[in-house]
Design an enzyme around this catalytic site. Structure first.
Site, PDB file in Angstrom:
ATOM      1  N   LYS A 121      37.440  44.685  44.744  1.00  0.00           N
ATOM      2  CA  LYS A 121      37.923  44.624  43.366  1.00  0.00           C
ATOM      3  C   LYS A 121      38.115  46.016  42.791  1.00  0.00           C
ATOM      4  O   LYS A 121      39.141  46.315  42.172  1.00  0.00           O
ATOM      5  CB  LYS A 121      36.934  43.845  42.483  1.00  0.00           C
ATOM      6  CG  LYS A 121      37.490  43.552  41.093  1.00  0.00           C
ATOM      7  CD  LYS A 121      36.416  43.496  40.038  1.00  0.00           C
ATOM      8  CE  LYS A 121      36.156  44.870  39.474  1.00  0.00           C
ATOM      9  NZ  LYS A 121      35.329  44.863  38.248  1.00  0.00           N
ATOM     10  N   ASP A 139      38.321  39.674  38.878  1.00  0.00           N
ATOM     11  CA  ASP A 139      37.000  39.854  38.281  1.00  0.00           C
ATOM     12  C   ASP A 139      36.499  38.506  37.766  1.00  0.00           C
ATOM     13  O   ASP A 139      37.072  37.460  38.079  1.00  0.00           O
ATOM     14  CB  ASP A 139      37.048  40.895  37.164  1.00  0.00           C
ATOM     15  CG  ASP A 139      37.832  40.420  35.941  1.00  0.00           C
ATOM     16  OD1 ASP A 139      38.480  39.351  36.010  1.00  0.00           O
ATOM     17  OD2 ASP A 139      37.787  41.110  34.907  1.00  0.00           O
TER      18      ASP A 139
END
Length: 216
Positions: A121, A139
């Site tokens: 991420k 997220d």
């Protein structure tokens, strides 16, 4: 499950709701942006932005951060969650940049993920926001929104969500869609009290209809 067309429609509506959705972390260089993203794990961007001005004044680049002690870095970010572990990763990542990449933040996901504390991420966010390279970061907000709207299976992993959304959306929309979904999750589709009754996406949202008793 929403179709590809419905998914694109939903994202377009999010874009109308939040036309100014953009990164909220304050940083001047790719290195500073990478550190800010690392700090934002399990912390709010607001809390990160409170500590980074002084942090980056004192340690603006990998050279100065690598030379700092972990204790010094801990004191600089102690108001942020998991600060001990993050300080360790900040120093180690800075050292790795100097050793392996001549002090320059790499431009590929694989290379970024070689750095301590940089997961997929974080790498995706750095690629998208620091370098403008198409990537779709996932997220907690994106995970919640895609699953509530049934854009992805309910048991989809973060990687599966990323791969699914990259197939459903045109490449030139990946970065903006990511930010629009974050804003939608932050201000409309909240974790504990989603605003379903006032949501422009209600017709596309089976979960929202179920919450309001419109669908069994």
């Amino acid at each position: 499950m929403l179709s590809k067309q419905q998914t694109q429609q939903a994202v377009a509506i999010m874009g109308e709701m939040f036309p100014d959705a953009q990164p909220s972390l304050d940083a001047r260089t790719p290195f500073q942006y990478m550190i800010s993203v690392m700090l934002s794990a399990q912390a709010t961007d607001i809390s990160v932005n409170k500590v980074t001005p002084k942090l980056f004044t004192d340690f603006p680049d990998p050279q100065t951060m690598a030379a700092a002690s972990e204790t010094t870095l801990q004191l600089a970010i102690h108001s942020i969650g998991l600060y001990r572990n993050k300080a360790k990763h900040m120093k180690a990542a800075s050292q790795a940049l100097l050793t392996d990449f001549n002090g320059v933040v790499p431009h590929t996901r694989a290379e970024l993920m070689q750095l301590p504390g940089v997961g997929r991420k974080t790498a995706d966010v750095v690629l998208a926001d620091a370098f403008g390279i198409p990537a779709f970061a996932v997220d907690t907000h994106v995970t919640r929104v895609t699953k509530r709207l049934h854009m992805v299976p309910q048991n989809a992993t973060v990687l599966e969500i990323e791969q699914k959304m990259m197939k459903q959306l045109p490449e030139d929309q990946w970065v903006t869609a990511h930010h629009q979904m974050i804003y939608f999750g932050r201000y409309q589709c909240l974790a504990r009290a989603p605003k379903c009754a006032q949501c422009p996406l209600l017709e596309l949202c089976a979960d929202g209809q179920h919450r309001l008793g419109l669908k069994k």
